[in-house]
Design an enzyme around this catalytic site. Structure first.
Site, PDB file in Angstrom:
ATOM      1  N   GLU A  65       0.830  -1.213   0.000  1.00 18.70           N
ATOM      2  CA  GLU A  65       0.000   0.000   0.000  1.00 18.70           C
ATOM      3  C   GLU A  65       0.860   1.256   0.000  1.00 18.70           C
ATOM      4  OE1 GLU A  65      -2.134  -3.369   2.075  1.00 18.70           O
ATOM      5  OE2 GLU A  65      -0.139  -2.457   2.165  1.00 18.70           O
ATOM      6  N   ARG A 269      10.022 -13.538   0.887  1.00 21.72           N
ATOM      7  CA  ARG A 269       9.229 -12.356   1.268  1.00 21.72           C
ATOM      8  C   ARG A 269       9.718 -11.768   2.580  1.00 21.72           C
ATOM      9  NH1 ARG A 269       7.314  -8.362   2.315  1.00 21.72           N
ATOM     10  NH2 ARG A 269       5.183  -7.571   2.131  1.00 21.72           N
ATOM     11  N   GLU A 311      16.361  -4.976  -2.015  1.00 21.06           N
ATOM     12  CA  GLU A 311      17.186  -5.246  -3.189  1.00 21.06           C
ATOM     13  C   GLU A 311      16.462  -6.053  -4.271  1.00 21.06           C
ATOM     14  OE1 GLU A 311      21.828  -5.056  -2.344  1.00 21.06           O
ATOM     15  OE2 GLU A 311      20.948  -6.935  -1.638  1.00 21.06           O
ATOM     16  N   PRO A 336       2.907  -8.973  -9.016  1.00 17.06           N
ATOM     17  CA  PRO A 336       3.812  -9.232 -10.138  1.00 17.06           C
ATOM     18  C   PRO A 336       4.146  -8.000 -10.969  1.00 17.06           C
ATOM     19  CG  PRO A 336       1.592  -9.701 -10.835  1.00 17.06           C
ATOM     20  CD  PRO A 336       1.494  -9.191  -9.396  1.00 17.06           C
TER      21      PRO A 336
END
Length: 428
Positions: A65, A269, A311, A336
């Protein structure tokens, strides 16, 4: 109890719990979920001085967000605003500190208790409040509305599931939405659901995430990685969740029979899982290097664990074939759009409910491919690596698909333009 009573009950409950916030926040900090040095911001105490002049306050829950707000940040700065961006997670704070331009700055959002919200507003005195996606904090919305500060819900979304839940408390949600001056929804379906729940002014403006610039990469670090990897075939498993790394390692083993010098990059993640993933790769019999430990990939490295913060833009540029996680072993999928913008063929599992529209567009255009297990993942990668022309066409289709869906930030700015004019008239 009638639903219109929920607001005063909620306010009283959050007020009574505020004295226990210190204990709550410290426990979260022990689990890495709060920044111990900035806990006061969560109680509405500022970490910075307010700049002179007009100030726009933009709020998003977390990383996705917050990043989606960046196109609006740039446009608001161009309009003469200083921009305060608030989020509620440590990861989002770190990433936004890297990505926010001059003229914008980050603070942690105050907990939704009346005294914390009032303290926050007394200091920052925003001239405009933009609330992103599905963030609906009752005390925050009511307090901003009470000060006659314009509120816009941007990139607004409301799933069918959330819609059904809110319909159980129609008076409560209607009372909140009626205080929002304008809702700018991601889709026509989102707009229709918001209207049914009582939002007075709703427009479908599109998804801001299509307008976010591709994540940056440090040129020197990119050159160093290119030199270390050389001409080897490389694929990236990005934003993976628990269980997906094991599938990626299995896919590597299958694929390496055809491409023995293959390099697989695992970018989880949550970077804190780096040690766990590196151990898993080595237990699987693969030679692994771990970026957070300063280990560069060499000619013997089969798996490179990219467990560093901020990164992803670097790793996305290493390959035109990207698997996007939380889609095989998670639920909802990860975004994506960023790798697509950089021209990558996207591979993903079937669980992409959080990004249905973009995955549908990418799949239809031939820029993305559904894989259901490690075997399918390896087979699809083999096809792409074996046919450079097919890989290039898929990468181009991916980039073109997301480019065709851009423009939401301009539509949002046009929709909130009347509030800028009102500020000029009132001398703000």
């Amino acid at each position: 109890m009638k639903t219109q009573m929920f607001l005063p009950v909620y306010r009283a409950a959050t007020q009574s719990l505020a004295p226990f916030s210190g204990l709550f926040l410290r426990r979260r900090a022990q689990r890495g979920k709060e920044d111990l040095a900035r806990l006061d911001e969560r109680r509405g105490r500022p970490g910075l001085m307010r700049p002179a002049g007009r100030l726009a306050w933009l709020h998003g829950a977390s990383v996705g967000e917050g990043l989606a707000l960046l196109p609006l940040v740039d446009r608001l700065i161009a309009k003469g605003f200083h921009v305060l961006v608030t989020t509620g997670t440590v990861t989002s704070a770190r990433i936004l500190d890297q990505r926010l331009p001059s003229g914008a700055f980050h603070q942690y959002a105050p907990l939704d208790a009346p005294r914390f919200i009032e303290r926050f507003l007394d200091h920052w005195r925003p001239d405009l409040f933009l609330l992103a996606e599905s963030e609906i904090w009752p005390n925050m919305i009511c307090a901003v509305h009470a000060r006659a500060i314009p509120i816009a819900s941007v990139n607004a979304r409301l799933s069918a599931r959330s819609f059904r839940r809110w319909r159980l408390a129609p008076g409560f949600i209607s009372a909140l939405l009626s205080r929002i001056d304008i809702c700018l929804a991601q889709s026509e379906d989102d707009a229709a659901r918001l209207l049914q729940l009582g939002a007075p002014r709703v427009h479908a403006a599109g998804n801001l995430k299509y307008d976010v610039e591709a994540p940056p990469a440090d040129p020197a670090r990119l050159r160093a990685l290119y030199a270390a990897i050389g001409p080897r075939p490389v694929w990236i498993a990005a934003s993976t969740h628990s269980g997906e790394e094991a599938l990626a390692l299995l896919a590597h083993k299958h694929l390496a029979r055809q491409f023995p010098n293959l390099l697989t990059v695992l970018a989880p993640r949550h970077d804190a899982r780096g040690d766990e993933i590196t151990l898993l790769a080595r237990e699987t019999g693969l030679e692994a290097a771990q970026r957070s430990r300063g280990e560069p990939p060499n000619s013997a490295t089969q798996v490179y664990v990219a467990d560093t913060m901020g990164e992803l833009g670097l790793f996305y540029r290493l390959s035109n074939a990207i698997f996007v996680g939380k889609s095989l072993m998670g639920r909802g999928g990860q975004n994506p759009i960023e790798p697509a913008k950089l021209g990558s063929a996207i591979l993903h599992g079937p669980h992409v409910g959080n990004f249905v529209d973009v995955y549908a567009a990418l799949d239809l255009a031939g820029g993305a491919f559904v894989v259901n297990d490690a075997d399918e993942l390896a087979r699809r990668l083999a096809v792409l690596f074996g046919d450079p022309g097919a890989l290039r066409r898929a990468a181009d289709a991916s980039r073109d698909s997301v480019a065709a869906m851009s423009g939401a930030s301009d539509r949002v700015m046009r929709a909130i333009e009347p509030y800028f004019a009102a500020m000029i008239v009132s001398g703000q």
